[in-house]
Design a protein around this motif. Structure first.
Motif, PDB file in Angstrom:
ATOM      1  N   UNK A   7       0.792  -1.116   0.009  1.00  0.00           N
ATOM      2  CA  UNK A   7       0.125  -0.005  -0.091  1.00  0.00           C
ATOM      3  C   UNK A   7       0.725   1.321  -0.137  1.00  0.00           C
ATOM      4  N   UNK A   8       2.094   1.151   0.904  1.00  0.00           N
ATOM      5  CA  UNK A   8       2.797   2.422   0.868  1.00  0.00           C
ATOM      6  C   UNK A   8       3.481   2.497  -0.525  1.00  0.00           C
ATOM      7  N   UNK A   9       3.896   1.639  -1.263  1.00  0.00           N
ATOM      8  CA  UNK A   9       4.391   1.768  -2.394  1.00  0.00           C
ATOM      9  C   UNK A   9       3.690   2.424  -3.329  1.00  0.00           C
ATOM     10  N   UNK A  10       2.249   2.018  -3.514  1.00  0.00           N
ATOM     11  CA  UNK A  10       1.309   2.531  -4.366  1.00  0.00           C
ATOM     12  C   UNK A  10       1.074   3.965  -4.084  1.00  0.00           C
ATOM     13  N   UNK A  11       1.099   4.619  -2.947  1.00  0.00           N
ATOM     14  CA  UNK A  11       1.074   5.893  -2.539  1.00  0.00           C
ATOM     15  C   UNK A  11       2.200   6.666  -2.936  1.00  0.00           C
ATOM     16  N   UNK A  13       4.356   5.727  -5.460  1.00  0.00           N
ATOM     17  CA  UNK A  13       4.357   5.665  -7.026  1.00  0.00           C
ATOM     18  C   UNK A  13       3.501   6.803  -7.555  1.00  0.00           C
ATOM     19  N   UNK A  14       2.187   6.828  -6.798  1.00  0.00           N
ATOM     20  CA  UNK A  14       1.294   7.687  -7.332  1.00  0.00           C
ATOM     21  C   UNK A  14       1.893   9.083  -6.935  1.00  0.00           C
ATOM     22  N   UNK A  15       2.475   9.561  -5.959  1.00  0.00           N
ATOM     23  CA  UNK A  15       2.898  10.809  -5.615  1.00  0.00           C
ATOM     24  C   UNK A  15       4.219  11.291  -6.663  1.00  0.00           C
ATOM     25  N   UNK A  16       5.019  10.212  -6.995  1.00  0.00           N
ATOM     26  CA  UNK A  16       6.129  10.430  -7.768  1.00  0.00           C
ATOM     27  C   UNK A  16       5.696  10.910  -9.401  1.00  0.00           C
ATOM     28  N   UNK A  17       4.477  10.182  -9.850  1.00  0.00           N
ATOM     29  CA  UNK A  17       3.690  10.240 -10.916  1.00  0.00           C
ATOM     30  C   UNK A  17       2.948  11.131 -10.987  1.00  0.00           C
ATOM     31  N   UNK A  18       2.645  12.072  -9.889  1.00  0.00           N
ATOM     32  CA  UNK A  18       1.581  13.069  -9.908  1.00  0.00           C
ATOM     33  C   UNK A  18       0.139  12.614 -10.163  1.00  0.00           C
ATOM     34  N   UNK A  19      -0.355  11.376  -9.638  1.00  0.00           N
ATOM     35  CA  UNK A  19      -1.710  11.129  -9.840  1.00  0.00           C
ATOM     36  C   UNK A  19      -2.284  10.431  -8.612  1.00  0.00           C
ATOM     37  N   UNK A  20      -3.442  10.418  -8.661  1.00  0.00           N
ATOM     38  CA  UNK A  20      -4.131   9.943  -7.588  1.00  0.00           C
ATOM     39  C   UNK A  20      -3.821   8.527  -7.299  1.00  0.00           C
ATOM     40  N   UNK A  21      -3.594   8.073  -5.838  1.00  0.00           N
ATOM     41  CA  UNK A  21      -3.229   6.634  -5.725  1.00  0.00           C
ATOM     42  C   UNK A  21      -4.409   5.749  -6.463  1.00  0.00           C
ATOM     43  N   UNK A  22      -3.754   4.480  -6.977  1.00  0.00           N
ATOM     44  CA  UNK A  22      -4.805   3.391  -7.584  1.00  0.00           C
ATOM     45  C   UNK A  22      -5.285   2.802  -6.262  1.00  0.00           C
ATOM     46  N   UNK A  23      -6.736   2.420  -6.464  1.00  0.00           N
ATOM     47  CA  UNK A  23      -7.400   1.646  -5.451  1.00  0.00           C
ATOM     48  C   UNK A  23      -6.562   0.316  -5.396  1.00  0.00           C
ATOM     49  N   UNK A  24      -6.677  -0.305  -4.162  1.00  0.00           N
ATOM     50  CA  UNK A  24      -5.975  -1.593  -3.886  1.00  0.00           C
ATOM     51  C   UNK A  24      -6.864  -2.504  -4.767  1.00  0.00           C
TER      52      UNK A  24
END
Length: 182
Positions: A7-11, A13-24
């Motif tokens: 879950x932390x990696x998803x958050x 990755x989303x921050x680095x790519x400038x998008x909303x976190x993908x749902x689990x």
């Protein structure tokens, strides 16, 4: 130091790519398969008759793709085609369509032709003999996975049903370089 949780990696990755976190994955819509015969198709809607005789109206997603021997727009699929569709949103939104797809397997009995090949197969005791066509544009790709494209060897391909016969277009699996009875 341990690695971050999934879950932390998803958050991150989303921050680095400038998008909303993908749902689990647990929150994601389950995929469903829908099959039937096309009655009508438009850019946004496909109407099919299911195997049990019911009429279904499904929305075609804007990103949807189709395959009918090659990649095609969903609106290019012919009425009367048998389709298998991958759908989201409880089976109501179509994102991928395969039309008139078929698996062609058997032992090669004969190969005829120079450009487009006509191949007769023995498909086993319950399916009998089947004559298929291999278009010239697909023959090279198929022969890569069929080292001995001669009578007595195995054949396995993906194709489409067309005009009462079948066109073999893609190799399904690699075949052994020895006779089927070996």
């Amino acid at each position: 130091m341990g690695y971050p949780s999934v879950e932390r990696r998803r958050v991150l990755a989303a921050a680095v790519l400038g998008r909303a976190p993908d749902p689990a994955p647990d929150d994601a819509d389950p995929l469903r398969a829908v099959a039937g015969e096309i009655l009508d198709v438009s850019p946004h809607l496909i109407i099919i008759e299911t195997p049990d005789g019911a009429e279904e109206r499904l929305v075609i997603a804007p990103w949807a793709t189709a395959w009918h021997g090659k990649d095609a727009a969903p609106t290019d699929l012919p009425v009367g085609s048998m389709v298998l569709m991958r759908a989201l949103r409880e089976g109501r939104v179509v994102e991928r369509i395969w039309a008139d797809a078929t698996r062609i397997t058997g032992t090669i009995l004969s190969v005829q032709g120079r450009r487009d090949l006509t191949v007769e197969l023995d498909c086993g005791p319950h399916r009998g003999h089947r004559t298929i066509t291999i278009p010239y544009r697909a023959s090279g790709r198929l022969q890569v996975r069929h080292p001995k494209f001669e009578p007595g060897y195995l054949f396995d391909a993906i194709g489409v049903r067309q005009d009462g016969g079948s066109l073999a277009l893609l190799p399904a699996t690699s075949q052994p370089p020895y006779l089927a009875r070996a």
